[in-house]
Design a protein around this motif. Structure first.
Motif, PDB file in Angstrom:
ATOM      1  N   GLN A   1      37.415  40.931  42.752  1.00 26.01           N
ATOM      2  CA  GLN A   1      37.578  41.600  44.036  1.00 26.01           C
ATOM      3  C   GLN A   1      38.047  40.597  45.080  1.00 26.01           C
ATOM      4  O   GLN A   1      37.632  39.446  45.089  1.00 26.01           O
ATOM      5  CB  GLN A   1      36.244  42.216  44.476  1.00 26.01           C
ATOM      6  CG  GLN A   1      36.312  43.022  45.761  1.00 26.01           C
ATOM      7  CD  GLN A   1      34.938  43.455  46.206  1.00 26.01           C
ATOM      8  OE1 GLN A   1      34.201  42.693  46.825  1.00 26.01           O
ATOM      9  NE2 GLN A   1      34.561  44.689  45.884  1.00 26.01           N
ATOM     10  N   MET A   2      38.918  41.044  45.965  1.00 22.11           N
ATOM     11  CA  MET A   2      39.368  40.190  47.053  1.00 22.11           C
ATOM     12  C   MET A   2      39.236  40.917  48.379  1.00 22.11           C
ATOM     13  O   MET A   2      39.341  42.142  48.462  1.00 22.11           O
ATOM     14  CB  MET A   2      40.816  39.745  46.856  1.00 22.11           C
ATOM     15  CG  MET A   2      41.846  40.814  47.095  1.00 22.11           C
ATOM     16  SD  MET A   2      43.517  40.118  47.111  1.00 22.11           S
ATOM     17  CE  MET A   2      44.471  41.593  47.470  1.00 22.11           C
ATOM     18  N   MET A   3      38.953  40.148  49.418  1.00 22.86           N
ATOM     19  CA  MET A   3      39.020  40.631  50.785  1.00 22.86           C
ATOM     20  C   MET A   3      40.366  40.180  51.343  1.00 22.86           C
ATOM     21  O   MET A   3      40.749  39.019  51.185  1.00 22.86           O
ATOM     22  CB  MET A   3      37.869  40.071  51.615  1.00 22.86           C
ATOM     23  CG  MET A   3      36.519  40.639  51.213  1.00 22.86           C
ATOM     24  SD  MET A   3      35.197  40.039  52.265  1.00 22.86           S
ATOM     25  CE  MET A   3      33.839  41.061  51.712  1.00 22.86           C
ATOM     26  N   ASN A   4      41.050  41.110  51.977  1.00 22.61           N
ATOM     27  CA  ASN A   4      42.427  40.899  52.358  1.00 22.61           C
ATOM     28  C   ASN A   4      42.584  41.091  53.864  1.00 22.61           C
ATOM     29  O   ASN A   4      42.292  42.166  54.384  1.00 22.61           O
ATOM     30  CB  ASN A   4      43.293  41.911  51.598  1.00 22.61           C
ATOM     31  CG  ASN A   4      44.710  41.450  51.398  1.00 22.61           C
ATOM     32  OD1 ASN A   4      45.604  42.254  51.341  1.00 22.61           O
ATOM     33  ND2 ASN A   4      44.942  40.167  51.281  1.00 22.61           N
ATOM     34  N   CYS A   5      43.006  40.051  54.561  1.00 20.15           N
ATOM     35  CA  CYS A   5      43.245  40.137  56.000  1.00 20.15           C
ATOM     36  C   CYS A   5      44.734  39.895  56.248  1.00 20.15           C
ATOM     37  O   CYS A   5      45.279  38.875  55.820  1.00 20.15           O
ATOM     38  CB  CYS A   5      42.407  39.099  56.749  1.00 20.15           C
ATOM     39  SG  CYS A   5      42.518  39.228  58.535  1.00 20.15           S
TER      40      CYS A   5
END
Length: 309
Positions: A95-99
């Motif tokens: 899982q990645m958090m993407n900004c």
């Protein structure tokens, strides 16, 4: 990060688009990466921040391929080809958090009457705006996760003024990344009252990185030979021995606190030569890393059983 050869040649990546909110140059999302539908190779005309929030995978970027793990963050400028991939047959989720941020976020208008914090942000924004390559970071004490999970909660709940809060959290994130770069070496030579204390602190902060005494001494304006003599007098050890000690000490903690394999732990403490890692570990602990883990977990379990009996 462990470097690999990309499994397939990089082709010309498509330019990815994203639907930003109207009048909002900042977007945030969480993406679960599936082995069959990996985050595809692409580039775009905005900035992207990728934070690995869960699991591990492969990041293909600019014709290079790295194994990445939870807690790592990547700042990717416009036009940089990249792709995050979950390895085939991998069991754990990725899982990645993407900004995402448009270029105008890093182009503040600063005039001669700008407030001091506007000037400070201008210097920080210029650093990221002018970088021509991608940047990588590894959090030290959960500082990156704290900010990004804050952005996630803010996005999910959408309290009044959440867009403004999201921008403040972005500033906090950029400032944290910016400071990590600035503490590598200052822009000018330093006048240090206690070179030994400074060197020990520098080792504790940067043991994960390729630490070179010559570069440090250049900024201290002191010869490496003199620093070695001061270290030996104060601690009884050389610079490299202190660096090795710091890396072995942290690897011992990771052996007991995690289920990571020995290679990952070695890489986490800044050692990428496994023969060298085994040698310095055994010199200091007199057993192998695997045996260290087994023995100390046995002691912990026996102590727990004794306390319950």
């Amino acid at each position: 990060m462990t470097r690999y050869t990309p499994p397939t040649p990089f082709a010309l990546a498509p330019l990815a688009r994203h639907s930003f909110e109207e009048n909002n140059p900042l977007a945030f999302m969480i993406i679960d990466i599936d082995a069959d539908h990996s985050y595809q190779q692409h580039a775009h005309d905005f900035y992207e921040i990728i934070y690995i929030s869960e699991g591990s995978g492969l990041l293909l970027i600019e014709k290079q391929c790295f194994q990445v793990h939870q807690g790592e963050l990547f700042f990717i400028p416009p036009g940089i080809t990249h792709m995050l991939q979950k390895p085939e047959h991998a069991q754990e989720p990725l899982q990645m958090m993407n900004c995402l941020l448009k270029s105008e976020v890093l182009c503040p208008e600063i005039d001669t009457h700008a407030l001091i914090w506007d000037e400070e942000f201008g210097h920080m924004a210029a650093f990221f705006r002018q970088t021509e390559s991608w940047l990588s970071y590894r959090q030290q004490n959960g500082e990156l996760a704290r900010i990004l999970y804050g952005m996630h909660i803010n996005t999910m709940n959408k309290p009044p003024g959440y867009r403004h809060k999201q921008y403040i959290l972005l500033l906090d994130l950029l400032h944290t990344l910016y400071v990590q770069h600035q503490v590598q070496f200052p822009h000018t030579r330093m006048d240090i009252e206690n070179p030994v204390e400074f060197t020990l602190g520098y080792i504790r902060m940067h043991y994960r990185q390729p630490v070179k005494l010559e570069e440090l001494c250049d900024w201290l304006a002191i010869s490496p030979r003199h620093v070695q003599r001061l270290l030996k007098q104060a601690t009884g050890f050389t610079f490299i021995q202190l660096l090795q000690h710091c890396r072995v000490l942290r690897s011992c903690e990771l052996l007991l606190e995690t289920d990571w394999n020995v290679q990952r732990i070695a890489e986490e403490v800044g050692v990428h030569d496994m023969k060298y890692f085994y040698r310095i570990f055994k010199e200091r602990c007199h057993i192998t890393p695997s045996r260290f883990r087994i023995q100390h977990r046995q002691v912990t379990e026996e102590a727990a059983e004794s306390a319950l009996s």
